[in-house]
Design an enzyme around this catalytic site. Structure first.
Site, PDB file in Angstrom:
ATOM      1  N   PHE A  33      -5.420   2.236   0.063  1.00  0.00           N
ATOM      2  CA  PHE A  33      -5.649   1.586  -1.226  1.00  0.00           C
ATOM      3  C   PHE A  33      -5.773   0.079  -1.095  1.00  0.00           C
ATOM      4  O   PHE A  33      -6.367  -0.569  -1.966  1.00  0.00           O
ATOM      5  CB  PHE A  33      -4.562   1.981  -2.222  1.00  0.00           C
ATOM      6  CG  PHE A  33      -4.635   3.431  -2.610  1.00  0.00           C
ATOM      7  CD1 PHE A  33      -5.847   4.033  -2.874  1.00  0.00           C
ATOM      8  CD2 PHE A  33      -3.490   4.209  -2.686  1.00  0.00           C
ATOM      9  CE1 PHE A  33      -5.939   5.376  -3.219  1.00  0.00           C
ATOM     10  CE2 PHE A  33      -3.557   5.551  -3.033  1.00  0.00           C
ATOM     11  CZ  PHE A  33      -4.789   6.136  -3.300  1.00  0.00           C
ATOM     12  N   ASP A  34      -5.250  -0.519  -0.033  1.00  0.00           N
ATOM     13  CA  ASP A  34      -5.584  -1.917   0.251  1.00  0.00           C
ATOM     14  C   ASP A  34      -7.081  -2.048   0.489  1.00  0.00           C
ATOM     15  O   ASP A  34      -7.719  -2.992   0.005  1.00  0.00           O
ATOM     16  CB  ASP A  34      -4.828  -2.405   1.494  1.00  0.00           C
ATOM     17  CG  ASP A  34      -3.431  -2.917   1.166  1.00  0.00           C
ATOM     18  OD1 ASP A  34      -3.207  -3.378   0.031  1.00  0.00           O
ATOM     19  OD2 ASP A  34      -2.569  -2.874   2.054  1.00  0.00           O
ATOM     20  N   ILE A  35      -7.639  -1.120   1.263  1.00  0.00           N
ATOM     21  CA  ILE A  35      -9.070  -1.164   1.554  1.00  0.00           C
ATOM     22  C   ILE A  35      -9.882  -0.919   0.280  1.00  0.00           C
ATOM     23  O   ILE A  35     -10.856  -1.638  -0.007  1.00  0.00           O
ATOM     24  CB  ILE A  35      -9.432  -0.127   2.630  1.00  0.00           C
ATOM     25  CG1 ILE A  35      -8.717  -0.447   3.943  1.00  0.00           C
ATOM     26  CG2 ILE A  35     -10.947  -0.063   2.827  1.00  0.00           C
ATOM     27  CD1 ILE A  35      -9.048  -1.788   4.525  1.00  0.00           C
ATOM     28  N   ASP A  85       0.810  -1.210   0.000  1.00  0.00           N
ATOM     29  CA  ASP A  85       0.000   0.000   0.000  1.00  0.00           C
ATOM     30  C   ASP A  85       0.850   1.270   0.000  1.00  0.00           C
ATOM     31  O   ASP A  85       0.558   2.218  -0.734  1.00  0.00           O
ATOM     32  CB  ASP A  85      -0.936   0.003   1.213  1.00  0.00           C
ATOM     33  CG  ASP A  85      -1.868   1.201   1.221  1.00  0.00           C
ATOM     34  OD1 ASP A  85      -2.970   1.091   0.674  1.00  0.00           O
ATOM     35  OD2 ASP A  85      -1.483   2.249   1.770  1.00  0.00           O
ATOM     36  N   GLY A  94      -9.760  -3.955  -1.903  1.00  0.00           N
ATOM     37  CA  GLY A  94     -10.588  -5.019  -1.354  1.00  0.00           C
ATOM     38  C   GLY A  94     -12.060  -4.803  -1.654  1.00  0.00           C
ATOM     39  O   GLY A  94     -12.789  -5.746  -2.000  1.00  0.00           O
TER      40      GLY A  94
END
Length: 399
Positions: free
Chosen positions: A178-180, A150, A183
């Site tokens: 940006f991981d969230i 991220d 996802g």
């Protein structure tokens, strides 16, 4: 808050009950997505290496000796340990993929094929499989050869160029944003593919990359580049297209004050006792307020410094002006309670109880459920292996 335990009855059925998710992902983007699918009723089988998900070791903070990072994104899952370098465990993994409705993985592109777990290898054995992949930079060279975290994406997408004071260094966001986002994008793709499967009877490969999710998530800033020919830059807490949309000092702290349209600005000027500002040619419309923020800002600041943040919060909200105190995370959770959102749920019993953040989605008929606390490493390996060896079994475990 409501109290739940690992023995919830089957009447707590979510909209995805009956779907089996083989979760080969680790760290954040994939596990966050699969946890939300589990909340909605899917049976999620978390496949871990003998070393376990990396986030098990990301300490502090901890609950007991377990990383809260890991705990926060792995409820409603069952854990099995598989060493994919071992031929026997590879067979178990492929057996799981054959039974799954959804497989989620975030291996470096190409690596999972070494174990016979790539989409093309599995498709012939399970044509209904929704195969969902997350990568950092896509599956084509040279991006496929790059690892993706991220913080790298925040730097390379441009987000860090926007974060921080105008004359200061770049900063990352306070979360792995940006991981969230990736996802959530992955879940949207999975659900769309499941809907399409009801017509075609076949699954497909769903892919997202952290970089493309980031560029999509930057919305107005990427639009400024592609359609306006403008490269955004750091402005501290200021907004490039709205004013006021900033924190202001009060007599005892800071308060976010927003006027997203001309009507809200007029309400703000009345509430602070300066209605003449709304009729001033320099400030009467948003575009002029934005252009003249250096003049307007001190005029607003002079008024707002005369009362406390709590006083202004009450006055401005009553006047229909969006505003907010700058809170800690703990205060944010408490605020959610005070406004009636019931932000947390309790899993487990006695000393093993965990207070976790509730799934944010509300359904009128098939609400999320909270059936299983985050599993210990390999906690369900025996029962999962037994199910995979039983050709007559329809569902491995209670959802």
């Amino acid at each position: 808050m409501d109290s739940t335990s690992g023995d919830r009855d089957t009447h707590d059925r979510g909209p995805l009950e009956g779907l089996i998710v083989a979760d080969f992902s680790r760290i954040l983007a994939g596990p966050y997505a699969t946890m939300l699918l589990g909340d909605l009723g899917a049976t999620v089988i978390k496949v871990e290496s003998p070393a376990g998900d990396d986030t098990r070791t990301w300490k502090p903070p901890v609950r007991g000796d377990v990383s809260t990072y890991y705990l926060g994104i792995n409820r409603n899952k069952r854990s099995i340990v598989l060493d994919l370098r071992d031929p026997d465990d590879q067979l178990v993994a492929r057996r799981l993929a054959e039974r799954a409705d959804i497989l989620v993985e975030n291996f470096k592109p190409g690596q999972i094929a070494r174990f016979g777990l790539d989409y093309e290898s599995l498709r012939s054995q399970n044509q209904r499989l929704i195969y969902a992949s997350i990568s950092g930079f896509g599956t084509k060279p040279p991006g496929s050869e790059m690892m993706g975290y991220d913080l790298m994406i925040q730097a390379m997408s441009g987000l860090m160029s926007l974060t921080g004071e105008a004359d200061g260094p770049a900063y990352r966001a306070g979360i792995s944003v940006f991981d969230i986002v990736a996802g959530l994008h992955l879940i949207m793709g999975i659900l769309a593919a499941l809907h399409e499967r009801t017509t075609s009877g076949e699954g497909q490969h769903v892919e997202v990359s952290l970089l493309t999710s980031a560029l999509s998530g930057l919305v107005n800033h990427t639009a400024a580049v592609t359609m306006g020919g403008v490269v955004p830059f750091r402005m501290g807490n200021a907004h490039p297209s709205l004013y006021p949309y900033d924190p202001f000092f009060t007599s005892d702290g800071e308060l976010i004050v927003i006027a997203a349209n001309d009507g809200q600005f007029r309400s703000l000027t009345r509430a602070i006792g300066a209605p003449e500002l709304a009729d001033d040619e320099r400030f009467c419309v948003n575009e002029r307020r934005t252009a003249n923020r250096a003049i307007l800002g001190p005029l607003l600041q002079e008024r707002l410094s005369t009362k406390t943040s709590d006083d202004w919060f009450s006055l401005l909200m009553a006047a229909g002006v969006p505003c907010a105190p700058i809170a800690t995370v703990a205060e944010g959770i408490d605020l959610a309670r005070r406004v009636g959102l019931e932000p947390t749920v309790i899993l487990g019993n006695g000393e093993d109880q965990l207070e976790m953040i509730r799934n944010p989605i509300t359904f009128s008929e098939t609400p999320p459920s909270y059936r299983h606390p985050p599993p210990d490493l390999g906690a369900d390996g025996g029962s999962i292996r037994s199910w995979l060896l039983d050709d007559q079994a329809a569902v491995p475990l209670k959802p």
